[in-house]
Design a protein around this motif. Structure first.
Motif, PDB file in Angstrom:
ATOM      1  N   ARG A  19      -7.406   1.466  13.371  1.00 39.48           N
ATOM      2  CA  ARG A  19      -6.033   1.993  13.398  1.00 39.48           C
ATOM      3  C   ARG A  19      -5.028   0.847  13.564  1.00 39.48           C
ATOM      4  O   ARG A  19      -4.002   0.799  12.905  1.00 39.48           O
ATOM      5  N   CYS A  22      -4.452  -1.070  10.319  1.00 40.84           N
ATOM      6  CA  CYS A  22      -4.051  -0.296   9.143  1.00 40.84           C
ATOM      7  C   CYS A  22      -3.121  -1.152   8.277  1.00 40.84           C
ATOM      8  O   CYS A  22      -2.229  -1.825   8.787  1.00 40.84           O
ATOM      9  N   CYS A  24      -1.266   0.055   5.715  1.00 41.15           N
ATOM     10  CA  CYS A  24      -0.290   0.863   4.959  1.00 41.15           C
ATOM     11  C   CYS A  24       1.129   0.327   5.155  1.00 41.15           C
ATOM     12  O   CYS A  24       1.399  -0.456   6.055  1.00 41.15           O
ATOM     13  N   CYS A  27       2.718   0.410   8.530  1.00 41.46           N
ATOM     14  CA  CYS A  27       2.101  -0.428   9.570  1.00 41.46           C
ATOM     15  C   CYS A  27       2.270  -1.927   9.298  1.00 41.46           C
ATOM     16  O   CYS A  27       2.236  -2.741  10.223  1.00 41.46           O
ATOM     17  N   HIS A  67      -2.010  10.329   9.912  1.00 38.65           N
ATOM     18  CA  HIS A  67      -1.796   8.998   9.329  1.00 38.65           C
ATOM     19  C   HIS A  67      -2.992   8.661   8.440  1.00 38.65           C
ATOM     20  O   HIS A  67      -4.116   9.043   8.749  1.00 38.65           O
ATOM     21  N   ARG A  68      -2.737   7.945   7.321  1.00 40.23           N
ATOM     22  CA  ARG A  68      -3.826   7.587   6.410  1.00 40.23           C
ATOM     23  C   ARG A  68      -3.934   6.076   6.295  1.00 40.23           C
ATOM     24  O   ARG A  68      -2.917   5.382   6.234  1.00 40.23           O
TER      25      ARG A  68
HETATM   26 ZN    ZN Z   1      -0.692   2.701   8.662  1.00 44.07          ZN
END
Ligand code: ZN
Ligand code: NM2
Ligand code: OGA
Ligand code: ZN
Length: 360
Positions: A19, A22, A24, A27, A67-68
């Motif tokens: 996490r 991450c 993405c 993030c 969240h992905r």
């Molecule tokens: Zn993220």
């Protein structure tokens, strides 16, 4: 207890680690820098669903607004940490220790080539990373050229000795370096914190006689000490001693260990400079054992197994890691010898090397 990790290609990755890493756009900024605060993440975050795609791993998180994350298999392989190898002493993976046999094999490069050809420059800098040392030839003997050499990979570290310093024999010398007297193997400026990490010495005028340069890989010598005199090794890694320098324009003092090790036990830095050791201020019971250890380490450094000697000709320059490779001057210099020296930062050199290695 519920599991707090998942397994990908037989390696474990903690949920929290995943996490936190991450990739993405919420993030990570486009620069690659982390946006979220690790300290603010939900410590009990769990994976709701995950599935392997042809290129990596997709995760949907629970307890975190669905969240992905997506991690490429390359990213996971590169950052995999699933091994219990903490007891192993890891030396820098690129380090190549050397002894006296390097005499005829000192990594040597041509100044014109390194300044015009990136592949050549890359090899030059890689040698400093691996061996802690490289020699340049055909460096113009125009005073100040050493600053242009530094500009090839980074920035000068100015000190009380200036941007660059003249190694010349002068009246009223503030430092034994500025006399013709021999200098035992040493690292420069142990009385500073931080210590300059790189040093360059450029020969403009060679001595008529003498002025021989001695070099030794302090990391190699430290491994000999560790293997043959373990108690002496331990003493030099645990007991700090003071180094001092005072002149009209500087009063510098720092306490440090002659051999520094990192938490894994690997040798990380050498601090040796006989002329600027302050009177040892050690517990009575440790004084003579400390002298024994220090003198033994010096004997190993100056001995046949470790020491390399060369006489720099006009137009030759050595660039070395001042926390690893010791240098000295053997044999009184006769005649108008003239070197110019300066300091620079190792991390800047490593950065330039990393860029060149990535593009090359
Ligand atoms: Zn993220
Ligand atoms: N010089 C050459 O660190 C030392 O004191 C060694 C440094 C004077 C800049 C000499
Ligand atoms: C120095 C030094 C060596 C030499 O300037 O720090 O060690 O060969 N000089 O003069
Ligand atoms: Zn020196």
């Amino acid at each position: 207890m519920m599991s707090d990790y998942l397994v990908y290609k037989n390696r474990r990755y903690h949920y929290f680690w995943l996490r936190d890493n991450c990739q993405c756009e919420h993030c990570r900024h486009a620069s690659g820098q982390r946006i979220h605060e690790t300290s603010q993440l939900n410590s009990t975050v769990r994976v709701a669903r995950s599935h392997e795609t042809p290129t990596g791993l997709e995760i949907v998180w629970s307890g975190d607004d669905q969240h992905r994350s997506f991690f490429s298999s390359q990213f996971l392989a590169q950052h995999c940490y699933d091994e219990e190898s903490t007891a192993v002493i890891k030396k820098g993976d690129k380090q190549q220790l050397w002894g006296a046999a390097l005499t005829d094999n000192i990594p040597c490069f041509d100044y014109l080539k390194v300044s015009t050809d990136d592949d050549e420059k890359c090899q030059w800098l890689n040698s400093v990373v691996t061996h802690g040392l490289a020699k340049l030839i055909n460096v113009p003997t125009e005073p100040g050229t050493i600053l242009k050499v530094v500009a090839q990979f980074g920035y000068v570290r100015s000190t009380n000795y200036g941007d660059l310093f003249e190694v010349l024999s002068v009246e009223k010398a503030v430092n034994l370096a500025y006399t013709p007297i021999p200098l035992s193997l040493h690292t420069d400026n142990p009385y500073r914190n931080p210590v300059p990490t790189l040093q360059l010495l450029h020969c403009l005028v060679k001595a008529d006689r003498g002025g021989v340069t001695a070099l030794a890989d302090g990391f190699y010598a430290a491994e000999i000490l560790r293997a043959e005199y373990p108690e002496e090794f331990t003493l030099l890694t645990r007991q700090k001693v003071a180094f001092k320098f005072a002149s009209a324009d500087a009063i510098l003092q720092h306490k440090g260990c002659m051999i520094e090790i990192d938490p894994s036990g690997a040798v990380a830095a050498i601090r040796i400079n006989n002329r600027s050791v302050a009177p040892f201020d050690l517990p009575f019971s440790k004084m003579l054992p400390y002298y024994r250890a220090y003198r033994q380490f010096m004997r190993i450094l100056q001995g046949d197994a470790c020491k390399v000697t060369l006489t720099l000709a006009a137009g030759e320059l050595i660039l070395f890691d001042n926390q690893r490779v010791l240098h000295g001057r053997e044999v009184q210099a006769i005649g108008a010898r003239h070197l110019q020296g300066c300091y620079a930062d190792r991390d800047g050199l490593q950065s330039t090397a990393a860029l060149l290695n990535a593009t090359g």
